[in-house]
Design a protein around this motif. Structure first.
Motif, PDB file in Angstrom:
ATOM      1  N   ASN A 107       1.404  -1.478  -0.420  1.00 29.08           N
ATOM      2  CA  ASN A 107       0.005   0.178   0.104  1.00 29.08           C
ATOM      3  C   ASN A 107       0.475   1.124   0.421  1.00 29.08           C
ATOM      4  N   LEU A 108       1.285   1.496  -1.169  1.00 29.13           N
ATOM      5  CA  LEU A 108       2.638   2.697  -1.184  1.00 29.13           C
ATOM      6  C   LEU A 108       1.803   4.278  -1.587  1.00 29.13           C
ATOM      7  N   GLU A 109       0.838   3.891  -2.349  1.00 30.39           N
ATOM      8  CA  GLU A 109      -0.241   4.974  -2.428  1.00 30.39           C
ATOM      9  C   GLU A 109      -1.116   5.466  -1.443  1.00 30.39           C
ATOM     10  N   VAL A 110      -0.682   6.938  -0.614  1.00 28.32           N
ATOM     11  CA  VAL A 110      -0.983   7.765   0.324  1.00 28.32           C
ATOM     12  C   VAL A 110      -2.326   7.772   0.331  1.00 28.32           C
ATOM     13  N   PRO A 111      -3.504   7.359   0.654  1.00 27.49           N
ATOM     14  CA  PRO A 111      -5.067   8.443   0.054  1.00 27.49           C
ATOM     15  C   PRO A 111      -4.712   9.313   0.045  1.00 27.49           C
ATOM     16  N   ASP A 112      -5.752  10.488  -0.010  1.00 24.97           N
ATOM     17  CA  ASP A 112      -5.760  11.796  -0.468  1.00 24.97           C
ATOM     18  C   ASP A 112      -7.379  12.530  -0.245  1.00 24.97           C
ATOM     19  N   ALA A 113      -7.743  11.972   0.609  1.00 28.60           N
ATOM     20  CA  ALA A 113      -9.376  12.387   1.045  1.00 28.60           C
ATOM     21  C   ALA A 113      -9.482  12.609   2.063  1.00 28.60           C
ATOM     22  N   MET A 114      -9.460  14.578   1.623  1.00 30.63           N
ATOM     23  CA  MET A 114      -9.476  15.529   2.587  1.00 30.63           C
ATOM     24  C   MET A 114      -9.092  15.502   3.534  1.00 30.63           C
ATOM     25  N   PRO A 115      -7.296  15.533   3.462  1.00 31.98           N
ATOM     26  CA  PRO A 115      -6.716  15.452   5.090  1.00 31.98           C
ATOM     27  C   PRO A 115      -6.592  16.936   5.245  1.00 31.98           C
ATOM     28  N   SER A 116      -6.160  16.797   7.477  1.00 28.83           N
ATOM     29  CA  SER A 116      -6.171  17.590   8.144  1.00 28.83           C
ATOM     30  C   SER A 116      -5.272  18.504   7.857  1.00 28.83           C
ATOM     31  N   PRO A 117      -4.458  19.267   8.406  1.00 25.59           N
ATOM     32  CA  PRO A 117      -3.230  19.501   8.004  1.00 25.59           C
ATOM     33  C   PRO A 117      -2.245  18.331   8.870  1.00 25.59           C
ATOM     34  N   GLN A 118      -2.518  18.102  10.343  1.00 22.94           N
ATOM     35  CA  GLN A 118      -2.029  17.148  11.029  1.00 22.94           C
ATOM     36  C   GLN A 118      -1.129  15.384   9.690  1.00 22.94           C
ATOM     37  N   ASP A 119      -2.485  15.522   9.400  1.00 24.68           N
ATOM     38  CA  ASP A 119      -2.237  14.691   8.626  1.00 24.68           C
ATOM     39  C   ASP A 119      -1.698  14.261   7.002  1.00 24.68           C
ATOM     40  N   GLU A 120      -1.628  15.933   6.856  1.00 24.04           N
ATOM     41  CA  GLU A 120      -1.153  16.037   5.190  1.00 24.04           C
ATOM     42  C   GLU A 120       0.147  15.476   5.703  1.00 24.04           C
ATOM     43  N   ALA A 121       0.405  16.677   7.046  1.00 22.29           N
ATOM     44  CA  ALA A 121       2.075  16.683   6.933  1.00 22.29           C
ATOM     45  C   ALA A 121       2.988  15.304   7.567  1.00 22.29           C
ATOM     46  N   GLU A 122       1.895  14.410   8.074  1.00 20.98           N
ATOM     47  CA  GLU A 122       1.885  12.729   8.107  1.00 20.98           C
ATOM     48  C   GLU A 122       2.260  12.245   6.686  1.00 20.98           C
ATOM     49  N   ARG A 123       1.249  12.356   6.189  1.00 19.31           N
ATOM     50  CA  ARG A 123       1.479  12.238   4.422  1.00 19.31           C
ATOM     51  C   ARG A 123       2.299  12.296   3.710  1.00 19.31           C
ATOM     52  N   ARG A 124       2.263  13.836   4.192  1.00 21.78           N
ATOM     53  CA  ARG A 124       3.806  14.388   3.434  1.00 21.78           C
ATOM     54  C   ARG A 124       5.490  13.197   3.400  1.00 21.78           C
ATOM     55  N   GLU A 125       5.400  13.368   5.039  1.00 24.38           N
ATOM     56  CA  GLU A 125       6.525  12.815   5.652  1.00 24.38           C
ATOM     57  C   GLU A 125       6.446  10.817   5.391  1.00 24.38           C
ATOM     58  N   LEU A 126       5.447  10.362   5.485  1.00 22.23           N
ATOM     59  CA  LEU A 126       5.034   9.218   4.679  1.00 22.23           C
ATOM     60  C   LEU A 126       6.252   8.858   3.114  1.00 22.23           C
ATOM     61  N   ARG A 127       5.413   9.946   2.759  1.00 20.23           N
ATOM     62  CA  ARG A 127       6.016  10.131   1.131  1.00 20.23           C
ATOM     63  C   ARG A 127       7.161   9.934   0.878  1.00 20.23           C
ATOM     64  N   GLU A 128       7.771  10.783   1.704  1.00 13.57           N
ATOM     65  CA  GLU A 128       9.360  11.201   1.154  1.00 13.57           C
ATOM     66  C   GLU A 128       9.949  10.107   1.790  1.00 13.57           C
ATOM     67  N   GLU A 129       9.294   9.004   3.297  1.00 12.91           N
ATOM     68  CA  GLU A 129       9.983   7.804   3.599  1.00 12.91           C
ATOM     69  C   GLU A 129      10.092   6.648   2.428  1.00 12.91           C
ATOM     70  N   ILE A 130       8.945   6.558   1.561  1.00 13.83           N
ATOM     71  CA  ILE A 130       8.237   6.198   1.065  1.00 13.83           C
ATOM     72  C   ILE A 130      10.288   5.989   0.146  1.00 13.83           C
ATOM     73  N   GLU A 131       9.490   7.454  -0.858  1.00 15.42           N
ATOM     74  CA  GLU A 131      11.359   7.456  -1.999  1.00 15.42           C
ATOM     75  C   GLU A 131      12.680   7.273  -1.135  1.00 15.42           C
ATOM     76  N   ARG A 132      12.569   7.726  -0.248  1.00 16.13           N
ATOM     77  CA  ARG A 132      13.741   7.027   0.873  1.00 16.13           C
ATOM     78  C   ARG A 132      14.233   5.790   0.025  1.00 16.13           C
ATOM     79  N   GLY A 133      13.217   5.085   1.164  1.00 17.27           N
ATOM     80  CA  GLY A 133      12.949   3.734   1.331  1.00 17.27           C
ATOM     81  C   GLY A 133      13.747   2.992  -0.872  1.00 17.27           C
TER      82      GLY A 133
END
Length: 205
Positions: A107-133
């Motif tokens: 499940n590498l795709e990160v959902p984009d359904a109306m995230p809160s600012p905190q959710d968006e920050a966490e998802r951005r961090e996850l995207r960056e970690e996936i890219e690094r991985g």
């Protein structure tokens, strides 16, 4: 006219040296090819270079394109090969190894359904970690994961795209998933399966 029929006509014309037809093919696929090379290379500069090399190879090799596979499959193969060649030349990878795992989706795709600012920050961090991985994997393992998880190609389509046996594709995906899972676990961005789930799977192998 269907997109498939139009593509066939453009390929036929381009094989006869029609540069305008080939430019139409480039326009049709440039975004998808760049998305693939960006995931493979990890930065826009190298991705653009690999995409350019892929389209150049396509233009030069059109006379030898027999149509056994679709043009898009052939183009993905050229793009993937260009990325692997670039990464090898610049020595930007490390080898990845490990025993095969079961075919568990990451499940590498990160959902984009109306995230809160905190959710968006966490998802951005996850995207960056996936890219690094992904960047930490060898090109051979990265390319199959990108095609499978992010471009949603089937095992048969990946095998055809990369000119590999389906068994080799499954093995590389399994090994790549293990390495990426290990990377995300270490960074705290991936939760391991429950003991009962893991035990059940081990018992089925």
């Amino acid at each position: 006219m269907s997109e498939e029929k139009r593509e066939q006509q453009l390929v036929s014309a381009a094989r006869q040296g029609d540069m305008a037809a080939f430019e139409s093919l480039v326009h049709l696929y440039e975004k998808r090819v760049f998305a693939l090379t960006l995931r493979m290379c990890g930065n826009r500069e190298d991705a653009a270079e690999a995409a350019q090399e892929a389209f150049l190879a396509a233009w030069q090799g059109l006379a030898f394109f027999r149509g056994d596979s679709s043009f898009s499959t052939w183009l993905y193969r050229l793009a993937s090969n260009a990325c692997v060649d670039l990464l090898r030349r610049e020595s930007r990878h490390r080898t990845a190894a490990g025993p095969s795992l079961d075919d568990e989706e990451l499940n590498l795709e990160v959902p984009d359904a109306m995230p809160s600012p905190q959710d968006e920050a966490e998802r951005r961090e996850l995207r960056e970690e996936i890219e690094r991985g992904l960047a930490a994997l060898s090109p051979e393992h990265r390319e199959v994961l990108v095609l499978r998880e992010l471009h949603q190609l089937s095992y048969d389509e990946i095998a055809e795209t990369l000119d590999l046996d389906v068994g080799t594709v499954k093995s590389r995906i399994s090994r790549g998933r293990k390495q990426l899972r290990k990377f995300l676990l270490k960074s705290g961005n991936f939760s391991p399966p429950s003991p009962s789930k893991g035990t059940e799977k081990e018992g089925c192998q």
